[in-house]
Enzyme design. Sequence first.
Site, short mmCIF file in Angstrom:
data_model
loop_
_atom_site.label_atom_id
_atom_site.label_comp_id
_atom_site.label_asym_id
_atom_site.label_seq_id
_atom_site.Cartn_x
_atom_site.Cartn_y
_atom_site.Cartn_z
NE ARG A 228 -4.26 -1.48 0.16
CZ ARG A 228 -4.42 -2.55 -0.64
NH1 ARG A 228 -3.48 -2.85 -1.53
NH2 ARG A 228 -5.51 -3.28 -0.57
CG HIS A 276 -3.19 -0.84 -6.79
ND1 HIS A 276 -3.55 -0.17 -5.65
CD2 HIS A 276 -3.29 -2.16 -6.48
CE1 HIS A 276 -3.87 -1.04 -4.70
NE2 HIS A 276 -3.71 -2.27 -5.19
P1 NAP Z 1 -1.75 -11.73 4.90
O1 NAP Z 1 -1.86 -13.14 4.47
O2 NAP Z 1 -2.70 -11.21 5.91
O3 NAP Z 1 -0.25 -11.51 5.41
C1 NAP Z 1 0.14 -10.38 6.11
C2 NAP Z 1 1.53 -10.63 6.68
O4 NAP Z 1 1.99 -9.41 7.29
C3 NAP Z 1 1.54 -11.70 7.77
O5 NAP Z 1 2.71 -12.47 7.68
C4 NAP Z 1 1.56 -10.87 9.06
O6 NAP Z 1 2.20 -11.53 10.16
C5 NAP Z 1 2.40 -9.70 8.63
N1 NAP Z 1 2.16 -8.53 9.47
C6 NAP Z 1 1.01 -7.85 9.66
N2 NAP Z 1 1.18 -6.82 10.51
C7 NAP Z 1 2.47 -6.88 10.90
C8 NAP Z 1 3.26 -6.11 11.78
N3 NAP Z 1 2.76 -5.07 12.46
N4 NAP Z 1 4.56 -6.45 11.95
C9 NAP Z 1 5.09 -7.51 11.27
N5 NAP Z 1 4.38 -8.28 10.42
C10 NAP Z 1 3.09 -7.96 10.23
O7 NAP Z 1 -1.88 -10.75 3.63
P2 NAP Z 1 -1.59 -11.08 2.10
O8 NAP Z 1 -2.74 -11.77 1.49
O9 NAP Z 1 -0.24 -11.69 1.99
O10 NAP Z 1 -1.56 -9.59 1.50
C11 NAP Z 1 -0.65 -8.62 1.98
C12 NAP Z 1 -1.02 -7.24 1.46
O11 NAP Z 1 -0.72 -7.14 0.08
C13 NAP Z 1 -2.52 -6.88 1.51
O12 NAP Z 1 -2.89 -6.46 2.80
C14 NAP Z 1 -2.62 -5.78 0.49
O13 NAP Z 1 -2.46 -4.52 1.10
C15 NAP Z 1 -1.45 -6.04 -0.45
N6 NAP Z 1 -1.91 -6.39 -1.81
C16 NAP Z 1 -1.56 -5.59 -2.85
C17 NAP Z 1 -1.96 -5.91 -4.12
C18 NAP Z 1 -1.55 -5.07 -5.30
O14 NAP Z 1 -2.03 -5.28 -6.40
N7 NAP Z 1 -0.63 -4.13 -5.13
C19 NAP Z 1 -2.72 -7.05 -4.36
C20 NAP Z 1 -3.05 -7.86 -3.27
C21 NAP Z 1 -2.65 -7.51 -1.99
P3 NAP Z 1 1.56 -12.86 10.80
O15 NAP Z 1 1.77 -13.94 9.75
O16 NAP Z 1 2.35 -13.09 12.00
O17 NAP Z 1 0.12 -12.57 11.03
C1 GLV Z 2 -5.40 -5.26 -3.90
O1 GLV Z 2 -4.71 -4.31 -3.72
C2 GLV Z 2 -5.84 -6.14 -2.87
O2 GLV Z 2 -5.72 -5.81 -1.68
O3 GLV Z 2 -6.33 -7.24 -3.22
#
Ligand code: NAP
Ligand code: GLV
Length: 313
Positions: A228, A276
């Site tokens: 983000r 994005h």
């Molecule tokens: P997820 O499965 O919820 O993973 C989040 C990770 O971040 C987990 O390992 C979590 O730790 C860690 N985390 C959260 N808060 C933390 C903190 N304060 N300190 C240290 N580690 C922390 O999420 P995801 O599905 O991988 O997605 C991640 C992010 O990618 C989304 O939230 C979104 O903003 C972004 N995204 C972007 C796009 C794009 O097109 N640019 C697309 C999809 C997603 P734990 O494992 O210990 O809980």
């Molecule tokens: C895209 O940014 C998502 O959070 O899936």
Amino acid sequence: MKILFYAPHTEAAAWLHDFARALPAADLREWQPGDNAPADFAVVWRPPREMLAGRTTLRAIFNLGAGVDAILALERAHPGTLPPEVPLIRLEDTGMGAQMAEYVTHAVLRYLRRFDEYQMLQGERRWKVLEPHPRATFTVGVLGLGVLGTQVAQTLASFGLPVRGYSRSAKQIDGIATFAGDAQFDSFLDGAKVLVNLLPHTPDTEGVLNARVFSKLARGAYLINVARGAHLVEADLLAALASGQLAAAALDVFREEPLPADHPFWREPRITITPHTSALTLREDSVAQVADKIGAMMRGEQVSGVVQLERGY
Ligand code: NAP
Ligand code: GLV
């Protein structure tokens, strides 16, 4: 079973068509302002407050993305937007992991093999061989070891790069050096050559990509932000590029999207910008996952991907 749909940036008709095929017994409708009629499930992306507030009979709200920061920010600004006790469920992977791994691998290999610099040299019509980066010290640190970060880290490790990962809770992942919690944050950063951000945006992670963090990386490090825009302190990135502490950055997300035409990032040749697009929500995969979870909930089963509101992701 009644399902409300709201995702104004999409082709709603195509989504409704696919949901109707996956859930033939469902009564589906696209939410319109003023629609207060009952519903069992809501499938949304960036819904307005009035769509959800007061809908206490919903069985679940499905977020058509991995990140729930926008909907939780709305709840913080207008408490009660999310009906209490109704689970908020985010997308888990649905094809985003592979897209993220492709995007980040492309950026990392571009820096490892110095293709970014060759592109600039080509602009100057200069034929010059650059000293390769030593692979053994081209350490990549992945912030966030969730659904997406883990796939990215494992893909990068398959190229023989040293990979570190950072999360809130401790993890063990083959081939990845893992670090967890505030106490291990600086060890995770220490001397890394590339920093990849895949954290959720929460009050804890706001501005995490900042001057202090950049100063802990190797001199001439690279930043890849695919999570983000609010994670990045923009002025700190420009200062780190100017000082040479960072060599370049690949940015897919921005504090303001679309990135305004007069934003200084557009004029910085060491910043690569994409709109994005690193991991798009894929309709087929997303409909299949949401429909499966609705089916499971109707049978009284537990589903994964439920957001912990107090954690913010
Ligand atoms: P997820 O499965 O919820 O993973 C989040 C990770 O971040 C987990 O390992 C979590 O730790 C860690 N985390 C959260 N808060 C933390 C903190 N304060 N300190 C240290 N580690 C922390 O999420 P995801 O599905 O991988 O997605 C991640 C992010 O990618 C989304 O939230 C979104 O903003 C972004 N995204 C972007 C796009 C794009 O097109 N640019 C697309 C999809 C997603 P734990 O494992 O210990 O809980
Ligand atoms: C895209 O940014 C998502 O959070 O899936």
